[in-house]
Scaffold this active site. Sequence first.
Site, PDB file in Angstrom:
ATOM      1  N   ALA A 149       0.823  -1.217   0.000  1.00 57.23           N
ATOM      2  CA  ALA A 149       0.000   0.000   0.000  1.00 57.23           C
ATOM      3  C   ALA A 149       0.853   1.263   0.000  1.00 57.23           C
ATOM      4  CB  ALA A 149      -0.946  -0.004   1.201  1.00 57.23           C
ATOM      5  N   CYS A 181       2.131   3.505  17.346  1.00 64.90           N
ATOM      6  CA  CYS A 181       1.502   2.862  16.197  1.00 64.90           C
ATOM      7  C   CYS A 181       1.503   3.735  14.960  1.00 64.90           C
ATOM      8  CB  CYS A 181       0.086   2.389  16.519  1.00 64.90           C
ATOM      9  SG  CYS A 181      -1.014   3.646  17.097  1.00 64.90           S
ATOM     10  N   GLN A 223      -6.957  -0.234   5.003  1.00 65.80           N
ATOM     11  CA  GLN A 223      -7.598  -0.742   6.226  1.00 65.80           C
ATOM     12  C   GLN A 223      -9.052  -1.141   6.014  1.00 65.80           C
ATOM     13  OE1 GLN A 223      -6.278  -1.496   9.049  1.00 65.80           O
ATOM     14  NE2 GLN A 223      -4.275  -0.477   9.011  1.00 65.80           N
TER      15      GLN A 223
END
Lengths: 393, 129
Positions: A74, A328, A182
Amino acid sequence: MARALYLDHAATAPLDPRVADAMAACLADPELQANPASAHAAGRAAAEQVALARGQVARLVNASPEAIVFTSGATESVNLAALGAVRACGPGRRHVVTSRIEHRAGLDACRQLEREGHEVTWLAPGRDGLIRAEQVAAALREDTALVSLMHANNEIGTLTDIGAVAGLCEARGITFHTDAAQSVGKVAVDCAVPGIALLSFCAHKLGGPKGVGALYVRRRPRPQVQPLQFGGGHEGGLRSGTLALHQLAGFGLACELAGAALGEEPARIRTLRERLWQQLQAAAPLWRNGAAEPSVPGILSVGFAGIEGESLLLELDGEIAASSGAACSSATGEPSYVLRSLGRSDEAIQATLRLSLGRGTTAQDIDRAASVIVRAVARLRAALPAGALERIA
Amino acid sequence: MSAPATRYSATVRSHFRSLAGAGDLPPAAGAAVSGEAVALDRLAWVRFAVRIDAGRIVDCRFRAFGCPHTLAAASLVAGRLRGAPIDALPAFDAGTLACELDAPAEKMGRLLVVEDALRHLLANAHRVQ
Protein backbone atom coordinates in the site's frame (compact mmCIF):
# COMPACT_ATOMS: atom_id res chain seq x y z
CA MET A 1 2.28 -19.32 29.38
CA ALA A 2 -0.36 -19.29 26.65
CA ARG A 3 0.53 -17.57 23.40
CA ALA A 4 -0.08 -13.84 23.46
CA LEU A 5 -3.51 -12.87 22.23
CA TYR A 6 -3.08 -11.11 18.90
CA LEU A 7 -5.07 -7.87 18.76
CA ASP A 8 -2.92 -6.02 16.26
CA HIS A 9 -4.62 -6.93 12.98
CA ALA A 10 -4.53 -3.31 11.83
CA ALA A 11 -0.74 -3.51 11.85
CA THR A 12 -0.79 -6.78 9.97
CA ALA A 13 -3.09 -9.78 9.87
CA PRO A 14 -1.66 -13.26 10.37
CA LEU A 15 -1.04 -15.07 7.10
CA ASP A 16 -3.98 -17.37 6.41
CA PRO A 17 -2.64 -20.97 6.40
CA ARG A 18 -4.48 -21.64 3.14
CA VAL A 19 -2.67 -18.70 1.60
CA ALA A 20 0.66 -19.94 2.91
CA ASP A 21 -0.01 -23.34 1.34
CA ALA A 22 -0.92 -21.79 -2.00
CA MET A 23 2.23 -19.67 -1.99
CA ALA A 24 4.43 -22.63 -1.12
CA ALA A 25 2.80 -24.67 -3.85
CA CYS A 26 3.38 -21.89 -6.34
CA LEU A 27 7.03 -21.59 -5.40
CA ALA A 28 7.56 -25.34 -5.73
CA ASP A 29 5.58 -25.87 -8.93
CA PRO A 30 8.02 -26.61 -11.77
CA GLU A 31 5.44 -25.33 -14.23
CA LEU A 32 5.41 -21.88 -12.62
CA GLN A 33 9.07 -20.94 -12.63
CA ALA A 34 9.17 -18.78 -15.72
CA ASN A 35 8.90 -15.03 -16.02
CA PRO A 36 5.25 -14.14 -16.65
CA ALA A 37 6.40 -11.58 -19.20
CA SER A 38 8.12 -14.22 -21.34
CA ALA A 39 6.44 -15.21 -24.56
CA HIS A 40 7.24 -18.95 -24.42
CA ALA A 41 4.85 -21.60 -23.12
CA ALA A 42 6.32 -21.63 -19.61
CA GLY A 43 6.01 -17.87 -19.47
CA ARG A 44 2.43 -18.06 -20.62
CA ALA A 45 1.67 -20.56 -17.85
CA ALA A 46 3.06 -18.11 -15.33
CA ALA A 47 1.09 -15.29 -16.93
CA GLU A 48 -2.09 -17.34 -16.52
CA GLN A 49 -1.37 -17.52 -12.80
CA VAL A 50 -0.94 -13.74 -12.74
CA ALA A 51 -4.23 -13.33 -14.58
CA LEU A 52 -5.97 -15.60 -12.08
CA ALA A 53 -4.64 -13.54 -9.16
CA ARG A 54 -5.50 -10.27 -10.88
CA GLY A 55 -9.06 -11.46 -11.32
CA GLN A 56 -9.35 -12.51 -7.69
CA VAL A 57 -7.98 -9.17 -6.49
CA ALA A 58 -10.20 -7.19 -8.85
CA ARG A 59 -13.35 -9.02 -7.77
CA LEU A 60 -12.88 -8.05 -4.13
CA VAL A 61 -13.09 -4.35 -5.02
CA ASN A 62 -15.59 -4.72 -7.89
CA ALA A 63 -13.07 -3.67 -10.52
CA SER A 64 -12.13 -5.05 -13.89
CA PRO A 65 -8.86 -7.05 -13.81
CA GLU A 66 -7.29 -4.61 -16.28
CA ALA A 67 -7.67 -1.83 -13.72
CA ILE A 68 -5.42 -3.56 -11.18
CA VAL A 69 -1.73 -2.56 -11.05
CA PHE A 70 0.33 -4.78 -8.78
CA THR A 71 2.81 -3.07 -6.46
CA SER A 72 4.97 -3.94 -3.46
CA GLY A 73 2.30 -2.83 -0.99
CA ALA A 74 0.00 0.00 0.00
CA THR A 75 2.85 2.43 0.67
CA GLU A 76 4.02 2.12 -2.92
CA SER A 77 0.46 2.29 -4.22
CA VAL A 78 -0.24 5.48 -2.29
CA ASN A 79 3.00 7.06 -3.49
CA LEU A 80 2.32 6.05 -7.08
CA ALA A 81 -1.19 7.45 -6.89
CA ALA A 82 -0.36 10.75 -5.20
CA LEU A 83 2.96 11.59 -6.81
CA GLY A 84 2.09 10.01 -10.13
CA ALA A 85 -1.28 11.69 -10.55
CA VAL A 86 -0.15 15.18 -9.54
CA ARG A 87 3.08 15.13 -11.53
CA ALA A 88 1.11 14.04 -14.59
CA CYS A 89 -1.18 17.07 -14.32
CA GLY A 90 1.44 19.57 -15.37
CA PRO A 91 1.88 23.15 -14.20
CA GLY A 92 -1.76 24.25 -14.51
CA ARG A 93 -2.99 22.16 -11.59
CA ARG A 94 -0.78 22.50 -8.56
CA HIS A 95 -3.20 22.05 -5.69
CA VAL A 96 -3.79 18.92 -3.60
CA VAL A 97 -6.36 18.22 -0.89
CA THR A 98 -5.62 15.65 1.78
CA SER A 99 -6.02 15.30 5.54
CA ARG A 100 -3.87 15.47 8.65
CA ILE A 101 -4.79 11.92 9.63
CA GLU A 102 -3.59 10.04 6.56
CA HIS A 103 -1.20 7.14 6.95
CA ARG A 104 2.42 8.24 6.86
CA ALA A 105 2.61 7.04 3.25
CA GLY A 106 0.03 9.63 2.24
CA LEU A 107 1.40 12.38 4.48
CA ASP A 108 4.95 11.96 3.28
CA ALA A 109 3.96 11.74 -0.38
CA CYS A 110 2.06 15.02 -0.05
CA ARG A 111 4.97 16.64 1.79
CA GLN A 112 7.14 15.62 -1.15
CA LEU A 113 4.65 17.32 -3.48
CA GLU A 114 4.97 20.47 -1.36
CA ARG A 115 8.74 20.31 -1.77
CA GLU A 116 8.17 20.07 -5.51
CA GLY A 117 6.21 23.33 -5.43
CA HIS A 118 2.65 22.09 -5.10
CA GLU A 119 0.24 23.56 -2.61
CA VAL A 120 -1.45 21.14 -0.22
CA THR A 121 -4.58 21.79 1.83
CA TRP A 122 -4.43 19.68 4.99
CA LEU A 123 -7.96 19.03 6.25
CA ALA A 124 -8.36 18.61 10.01
CA PRO A 125 -10.80 16.04 11.37
CA GLY A 126 -13.48 16.83 13.90
CA ARG A 127 -12.99 15.52 17.44
CA ASP A 128 -14.85 12.45 16.20
CA GLY A 129 -12.03 11.74 13.75
CA LEU A 130 -14.20 12.23 10.69
CA ILE A 131 -13.29 14.20 7.58
CA ARG A 132 -16.51 15.41 6.00
CA ALA A 133 -17.40 15.90 2.34
CA GLU A 134 -18.34 19.53 3.07
CA GLN A 135 -14.77 20.20 4.17
CA VAL A 136 -13.51 18.77 0.90
CA ALA A 137 -16.01 20.82 -1.11
CA ALA A 138 -14.86 24.00 0.61
CA ALA A 139 -11.21 23.21 -0.12
CA LEU A 140 -11.54 22.49 -3.86
CA ARG A 141 -10.11 25.05 -6.29
CA GLU A 142 -9.89 25.57 -10.01
CA ASP A 143 -6.33 24.24 -9.94
CA THR A 144 -6.96 21.22 -7.69
CA ALA A 145 -5.20 18.26 -9.24
CA LEU A 146 -5.89 15.58 -6.66
CA VAL A 147 -7.97 14.78 -3.60
CA SER A 148 -6.39 11.97 -1.58
CA LEU A 149 -8.16 10.71 1.54
CA MET A 150 -7.94 7.44 3.34
CA HIS A 151 -11.09 5.33 3.50
CA ALA A 152 -10.58 3.84 6.99
CA ASN A 153 -8.17 5.41 9.45
CA ASN A 154 -5.52 2.97 10.61
CA GLU A 155 -5.43 4.20 14.22
CA ILE A 156 -9.04 4.92 15.10
CA GLY A 157 -10.93 3.02 12.39
CA THR A 158 -13.25 5.86 11.35
CA LEU A 159 -14.58 5.70 7.79
CA THR A 160 -14.62 8.59 5.36
CA ASP A 161 -17.67 8.87 3.11
CA ILE A 162 -15.63 8.30 -0.02
CA GLY A 163 -18.74 8.04 -2.17
CA ALA A 164 -19.66 11.64 -1.36
CA VAL A 165 -16.10 12.89 -1.84
CA ALA A 166 -15.69 10.95 -5.07
CA GLY A 167 -18.92 12.49 -6.35
CA LEU A 168 -17.63 15.99 -5.66
CA CYS A 169 -14.43 15.24 -7.51
CA GLU A 170 -16.24 13.62 -10.41
CA ALA A 171 -18.38 16.71 -10.86
CA ARG A 172 -15.28 18.92 -11.06
CA GLY A 173 -13.07 16.63 -13.11
CA ILE A 174 -10.62 16.18 -10.23
CA THR A 175 -8.76 12.92 -9.67
CA PHE A 176 -9.78 11.23 -6.42
CA HIS A 177 -7.54 8.69 -4.70
CA THR A 178 -8.36 6.76 -1.57
CA ASP A 179 -6.04 4.71 0.61
CA ALA A 180 -8.21 1.69 1.37
CA ALA A 181 -5.55 -0.48 3.02
CA GLN A 182 -7.60 -0.74 6.23
CA SER A 183 -10.98 -1.23 4.62
CA VAL A 184 -10.56 -3.64 1.71
CA GLY A 185 -11.57 -7.09 2.88
CA LYS A 186 -13.06 -5.63 6.09
CA VAL A 187 -16.08 -3.88 4.56
CA ALA A 188 -17.48 -3.85 1.03
CA VAL A 189 -15.35 -1.60 -1.17
CA ASP A 190 -16.68 -0.76 -4.61
CA CYS A 191 -14.40 0.83 -7.18
CA ALA A 192 -17.37 1.31 -9.47
CA VAL A 193 -18.61 4.16 -7.26
CA PRO A 194 -18.58 7.19 -9.58
CA GLY A 195 -15.53 9.36 -9.07
CA ILE A 196 -13.10 6.85 -7.58
CA ALA A 197 -10.13 7.13 -9.92
CA LEU A 198 -7.41 5.52 -7.83
CA LEU A 199 -7.60 3.15 -4.85
CA SER A 200 -4.70 1.67 -2.89
CA PHE A 201 -4.66 -1.52 -0.87
CA CYS A 202 -2.41 -4.43 0.06
CA ALA A 203 -2.41 -8.11 0.88
CA HIS A 204 -1.09 -8.33 4.42
CA LYS A 205 -3.97 -6.51 6.08
CA LEU A 206 -6.40 -9.16 4.89
CA GLY A 207 -4.57 -12.42 5.52
CA GLY A 208 -2.20 -12.30 2.56
CA PRO A 209 1.57 -11.96 2.42
CA LYS A 210 3.55 -8.82 3.15
CA GLY A 211 5.32 -7.18 0.23
CA VAL A 212 2.51 -7.09 -2.31
CA GLY A 213 -0.33 -4.67 -2.96
CA ALA A 214 -2.33 -3.09 -5.70
CA LEU A 215 -3.39 0.24 -7.10
CA TYR A 216 -6.77 0.35 -8.79
CA VAL A 217 -6.56 2.70 -11.77
CA ARG A 218 -9.96 3.44 -13.31
CA ARG A 219 -10.22 2.42 -16.95
CA ARG A 220 -12.62 5.07 -18.26
CA PRO A 221 -11.88 7.86 -17.99
CA ARG A 222 -8.36 6.80 -17.10
CA PRO A 223 -6.59 9.24 -14.79
CA GLN A 224 -3.17 10.39 -15.92
CA VAL A 225 -0.52 8.79 -13.70
CA GLN A 226 3.21 9.16 -14.12
CA PRO A 227 5.19 6.06 -13.12
CA LEU A 228 7.70 6.29 -10.27
CA GLN A 229 10.01 3.60 -11.57
CA PHE A 230 11.07 2.56 -15.03
CA GLY A 231 12.18 -0.68 -16.60
CA GLY A 232 10.35 -3.23 -18.65
CA GLY A 233 7.04 -1.41 -18.90
CA HIS A 234 5.20 -3.98 -16.79
CA GLU A 235 1.76 -3.30 -15.36
CA GLY A 236 0.74 -1.05 -18.22
CA GLY A 237 3.92 0.93 -17.87
CA LEU A 238 2.97 2.12 -14.40
CA ARG A 239 5.09 -0.25 -12.36
CA SER A 240 8.06 -1.87 -14.04
CA GLY A 241 9.56 -4.96 -12.47
CA THR A 242 9.21 -8.73 -12.80
CA LEU A 243 6.09 -9.90 -11.02
CA ALA A 244 6.54 -12.14 -7.96
CA LEU A 245 4.24 -14.99 -8.86
CA HIS A 246 4.00 -16.60 -5.41
CA GLN A 247 3.17 -13.24 -3.82
CA LEU A 248 0.42 -12.67 -6.33
CA ALA A 249 -0.94 -16.20 -5.83
CA GLY A 250 -1.13 -15.47 -2.11
CA PHE A 251 -2.66 -12.03 -2.61
CA GLY A 252 -5.27 -13.42 -4.99
CA LEU A 253 -6.36 -16.22 -2.68
CA ALA A 254 -6.39 -13.90 0.34
CA CYS A 255 -8.73 -11.59 -1.56
CA GLU A 256 -10.98 -14.47 -2.54
CA LEU A 257 -11.17 -15.69 1.06
CA ALA A 258 -11.79 -12.18 2.37
CA GLY A 259 -14.53 -11.66 -0.18
CA ALA A 260 -16.22 -14.92 0.80
CA ALA A 261 -16.21 -13.81 4.46
CA LEU A 262 -17.62 -10.34 3.80
CA GLY A 263 -21.21 -11.49 4.24
CA GLU A 264 -21.16 -12.18 7.97
CA GLU A 265 -17.67 -11.40 9.22
CA PRO A 266 -17.96 -7.61 9.53
CA ALA A 267 -21.01 -7.89 11.78
CA ARG A 268 -19.34 -10.57 13.90
CA ILE A 269 -16.18 -8.50 14.35
CA ARG A 270 -18.17 -5.36 15.11
CA THR A 271 -20.14 -7.21 17.80
CA LEU A 272 -16.91 -8.46 19.35
CA ARG A 273 -15.40 -4.96 19.31
CA GLU A 274 -18.41 -3.51 21.11
CA ARG A 275 -18.29 -6.39 23.59
CA LEU A 276 -14.68 -5.46 24.29
CA TRP A 277 -15.56 -1.79 24.71
CA GLN A 278 -18.36 -2.66 27.12
CA GLN A 279 -16.15 -4.94 29.20
CA LEU A 280 -13.42 -2.31 29.35
CA GLN A 281 -15.83 0.01 31.14
CA ALA A 282 -14.64 -1.80 34.26
CA ALA A 283 -11.38 0.16 33.75
CA ALA A 284 -13.10 3.59 33.81
CA PRO A 285 -12.19 6.41 33.60
CA LEU A 286 -11.40 5.73 29.98
CA TRP A 287 -12.27 7.18 26.60
CA ARG A 288 -12.71 6.06 23.02
CA ASN A 289 -10.79 7.83 20.27
CA GLY A 290 -12.87 8.58 17.20
CA ALA A 291 -16.52 8.02 16.48
CA ALA A 292 -17.87 4.53 17.06
CA GLU A 293 -19.60 4.83 13.66
CA PRO A 294 -19.03 5.02 10.78
CA SER A 295 -16.03 2.78 11.18
CA VAL A 296 -14.39 -0.43 10.06
CA PRO A 297 -15.47 -3.22 12.37
CA GLY A 298 -12.18 -4.27 13.93
CA ILE A 299 -10.45 -1.20 15.38
CA LEU A 300 -10.91 0.12 18.91
CA SER A 301 -8.69 2.96 20.10
CA VAL A 302 -9.06 3.44 23.82
CA GLY A 303 -7.31 5.62 26.38
CA PHE A 304 -7.05 5.00 30.12
CA ALA A 305 -6.76 7.89 32.58
CA GLY A 306 -3.66 7.83 34.75
CA ILE A 307 -1.87 5.23 32.67
CA GLU A 308 1.63 5.44 31.22
CA GLY A 309 1.59 3.65 27.91
CA GLU A 310 4.94 1.91 28.11
CA SER A 311 4.14 0.47 31.51
CA LEU A 312 0.79 -0.74 30.22
CA LEU A 313 2.47 -2.47 27.27
CA LEU A 314 4.95 -4.18 29.59
CA GLU A 315 2.10 -5.16 31.88
CA LEU A 316 0.37 -6.77 28.90
CA ASP A 317 3.57 -8.22 27.44
CA GLY A 318 3.23 -11.90 26.71
CA GLU A 319 -0.55 -11.76 27.14
CA ILE A 320 -1.75 -9.30 24.51
CA ALA A 321 -0.06 -8.01 21.36
CA ALA A 322 -1.45 -4.53 20.62
CA SER A 323 -0.25 -1.08 19.60
CA SER A 324 0.20 2.01 21.73
CA GLY A 325 -0.73 5.60 20.93
CA ALA A 326 2.92 6.48 21.05
CA ALA A 327 4.17 3.94 18.59
CA CYS A 328 1.50 2.86 16.20
CA SER A 329 1.80 5.87 13.93
CA SER A 330 5.42 5.38 13.08
CA ALA A 331 8.66 3.70 13.96
CA THR A 332 9.81 6.80 15.86
CA GLY A 333 7.79 6.40 19.05
CA GLU A 334 6.53 9.97 18.67
CA PRO A 335 3.03 10.71 20.00
CA SER A 336 0.41 9.85 17.41
CA TYR A 337 -0.32 12.77 15.08
CA VAL A 338 -3.74 11.25 14.41
CA LEU A 339 -4.76 11.43 18.06
CA ARG A 340 -3.22 14.89 18.35
CA SER A 341 -5.40 15.99 15.42
CA LEU A 342 -8.40 14.88 17.46
CA GLY A 343 -7.36 17.34 20.17
CA ARG A 344 -5.92 14.80 22.60
CA SER A 345 -3.11 15.88 24.95
CA ASP A 346 0.26 14.16 24.78
CA GLU A 347 -0.50 12.55 28.16
CA ALA A 348 -3.77 11.17 26.81
CA ILE A 349 -2.14 10.00 23.58
CA GLN A 350 0.50 7.95 25.30
CA ALA A 351 -2.20 6.37 27.49
CA THR A 352 -3.86 4.94 24.38
CA LEU A 353 -4.11 1.36 23.28
CA ARG A 354 -5.14 0.39 19.76
CA LEU A 355 -6.83 -3.00 19.84
CA SER A 356 -7.58 -4.42 16.42
CA LEU A 357 -9.55 -7.58 15.86
CA GLY A 358 -9.49 -9.94 12.92
CA ARG A 359 -10.84 -13.11 11.43
CA GLY A 360 -9.27 -15.34 14.07
CA THR A 361 -10.57 -13.34 17.03
CA THR A 362 -13.17 -15.14 19.15
CA ALA A 363 -15.52 -14.11 21.94
CA GLN A 364 -13.32 -16.01 24.38
CA ASP A 365 -10.34 -13.95 23.18
CA ILE A 366 -12.25 -10.74 23.82
CA ASP A 367 -13.29 -11.80 27.31
CA ARG A 368 -9.72 -12.77 28.14
CA ALA A 369 -8.31 -9.55 26.68
CA ALA A 370 -10.75 -7.39 28.62
CA SER A 371 -9.97 -9.21 31.83
CA VAL A 372 -6.20 -8.87 31.33
CA ILE A 373 -6.40 -5.17 30.44
CA VAL A 374 -8.73 -4.28 33.32
CA ARG A 375 -6.42 -6.07 35.75
CA ALA A 376 -3.32 -4.37 34.32
CA VAL A 377 -4.86 -0.90 34.47
CA ALA A 378 -6.02 -1.48 38.04
CA ARG A 379 -2.56 -2.60 39.16
CA LEU A 380 -0.83 0.43 37.65
CA ARG A 381 -3.45 2.81 39.03
CA ALA A 382 -3.03 1.34 42.49
CA ALA A 383 0.49 2.81 42.54
CA LEU A 384 -0.51 6.32 41.34
CA PRO A 385 0.15 9.41 43.44
CA ALA A 386 -2.95 11.24 44.64
CA GLY A 387 -4.32 13.47 41.90
CA ALA A 388 -2.60 11.67 39.02
CA LEU A 389 -5.75 9.98 37.78
CA GLU A 390 -7.41 13.34 37.23
CA ARG A 391 -4.40 15.06 35.70
CA ILE A 392 -3.36 12.36 33.26
CA ALA A 393 -6.26 12.13 30.83
CA MET B 1 3.45 -3.12 19.38
CA SER B 2 4.34 -5.36 22.26
CA ALA B 3 7.03 -4.20 24.66
CA PRO B 4 10.20 -5.96 23.50
CA ALA B 5 11.43 -8.50 26.02
CA THR B 6 15.06 -7.38 25.78
CA ARG B 7 14.40 -3.74 26.63
CA TYR B 8 14.20 -4.24 30.37
CA SER B 9 16.81 -5.69 32.69
CA ALA B 10 15.94 -8.46 35.11
CA THR B 11 16.10 -5.89 37.94
CA VAL B 12 13.58 -3.64 36.21
CA ARG B 13 11.27 -6.56 35.47
CA SER B 14 11.50 -7.84 39.03
CA HIS B 15 10.65 -4.49 40.63
CA PHE B 16 7.99 -3.74 38.02
CA ARG B 17 6.28 -7.07 38.60
CA SER B 18 6.24 -6.77 42.40
CA LEU B 19 6.02 -2.98 42.85
CA ALA B 20 7.18 -3.75 46.37
CA GLY B 21 6.61 -0.78 48.64
CA ALA B 22 3.90 0.81 46.50
CA GLY B 23 1.12 2.41 48.49
CA ASP B 24 0.69 4.49 51.63
CA LEU B 25 2.34 4.28 55.04
CA PRO B 26 0.27 2.33 57.53
CA PRO B 27 -0.42 4.04 60.86
CA ALA B 28 2.48 3.55 63.28
CA ALA B 29 4.65 5.37 65.78
CA GLY B 30 7.11 7.95 64.49
CA ALA B 31 7.05 10.96 62.20
CA ALA B 32 5.76 10.65 58.64
CA VAL B 33 7.68 12.64 56.02
CA SER B 34 7.19 12.79 52.27
CA GLY B 35 8.95 14.08 49.16
CA GLU B 36 7.56 14.43 45.67
CA ALA B 37 8.62 15.42 42.16
CA VAL B 38 6.38 15.82 39.11
CA ALA B 39 7.39 16.22 35.47
CA LEU B 40 4.46 15.29 33.28
CA ASP B 41 6.30 16.45 30.18
CA ARG B 42 8.61 13.52 30.93
CA LEU B 43 5.68 11.33 31.98
CA ALA B 44 7.04 10.87 35.47
CA TRP B 45 5.59 11.59 38.91
CA VAL B 46 7.11 10.09 42.04
CA ARG B 47 6.24 10.47 45.70
CA PHE B 48 8.12 8.87 48.60
CA ALA B 49 6.81 8.68 52.14
CA VAL B 50 8.85 7.49 55.11
CA ARG B 51 8.24 6.99 58.79
CA ILE B 52 11.10 7.99 61.02
CA ASP B 53 11.47 6.64 64.50
CA ALA B 54 14.50 6.92 66.78
CA GLY B 55 16.69 8.31 64.02
CA ARG B 56 15.92 5.51 61.61
CA ILE B 57 13.60 5.09 58.63
CA VAL B 58 11.33 2.34 59.84
CA ASP B 59 9.11 2.23 56.79
CA CYS B 60 9.16 3.65 53.26
CA ARG B 61 6.44 3.61 50.64
CA PHE B 62 6.16 5.16 47.21
CA ARG B 63 3.55 6.13 44.69
CA ALA B 64 4.49 6.68 41.07
CA PHE B 65 3.26 7.32 37.56
CA GLY B 66 5.73 6.54 34.82
CA CYS B 67 7.50 4.05 32.62
CA PRO B 68 8.73 0.69 33.90
CA HIS B 69 12.14 2.18 34.71
CA THR B 70 10.56 4.95 36.79
CA LEU B 71 8.43 2.51 38.75
CA ALA B 72 11.35 0.12 39.22
CA ALA B 73 13.63 2.94 40.41
CA ALA B 74 11.07 4.13 42.94
CA SER B 75 10.59 0.58 44.20
CA LEU B 76 14.34 0.02 44.43
CA VAL B 77 14.92 3.25 46.37
CA ALA B 78 12.03 2.53 48.74
CA GLY B 79 13.48 -0.86 49.54
CA ARG B 80 16.94 0.55 50.26
CA LEU B 81 15.67 3.36 52.47
CA ARG B 82 13.71 1.05 54.70
CA GLY B 83 15.71 0.46 57.88
CA ALA B 84 18.42 2.99 57.03
CA PRO B 85 19.64 5.43 59.73
CA ILE B 86 18.62 8.95 58.86
CA ASP B 87 22.18 10.21 59.23
CA ALA B 88 23.66 7.64 56.87
CA LEU B 89 21.16 7.22 54.07
CA PRO B 90 22.26 5.45 50.92
CA ALA B 91 23.09 7.93 48.18
CA PHE B 92 21.09 7.65 44.98
CA ASP B 93 21.25 9.84 41.94
CA ALA B 94 19.93 9.27 38.44
CA GLY B 95 23.29 7.93 37.31
CA THR B 96 23.51 5.25 39.98
CA LEU B 97 19.90 4.28 39.41
CA ALA B 98 20.56 3.97 35.68
CA CYS B 99 23.52 1.68 36.42
CA GLU B 100 21.59 -0.48 38.87
CA LEU B 101 18.67 -0.83 36.48
CA ASP B 102 20.77 -1.05 33.33
CA ALA B 103 18.58 1.71 31.94
CA PRO B 104 19.16 3.20 28.48
CA ALA B 105 20.34 6.80 28.19
CA GLU B 106 16.93 8.07 27.09
CA LYS B 107 15.56 7.17 30.52
CA MET B 108 17.82 9.60 32.38
CA GLY B 109 15.24 12.38 32.29
CA ARG B 110 12.73 10.18 34.08
CA LEU B 111 15.26 8.86 36.58
CA LEU B 112 16.10 12.46 37.43
CA VAL B 113 12.51 12.82 38.60
CA VAL B 114 13.07 9.91 40.99
CA GLU B 115 16.25 11.61 42.18
CA ASP B 116 14.38 14.91 42.70
CA ALA B 117 11.65 13.20 44.71
CA LEU B 118 14.31 11.58 46.89
CA ARG B 119 16.13 14.90 47.42
CA HIS B 120 12.86 16.52 48.42
CA LEU B 121 12.18 13.68 50.84
CA LEU B 122 15.62 13.89 52.43
CA ALA B 123 15.41 17.64 52.82
CA ASN B 124 12.08 17.26 54.60
CA ALA B 125 13.40 14.38 56.70
CA HIS B 126 16.40 16.40 57.91
CA ARG B 127 14.10 19.29 58.72
CA VAL B 128 12.02 16.99 60.92
CA GLN B 129 15.18 15.70 62.62
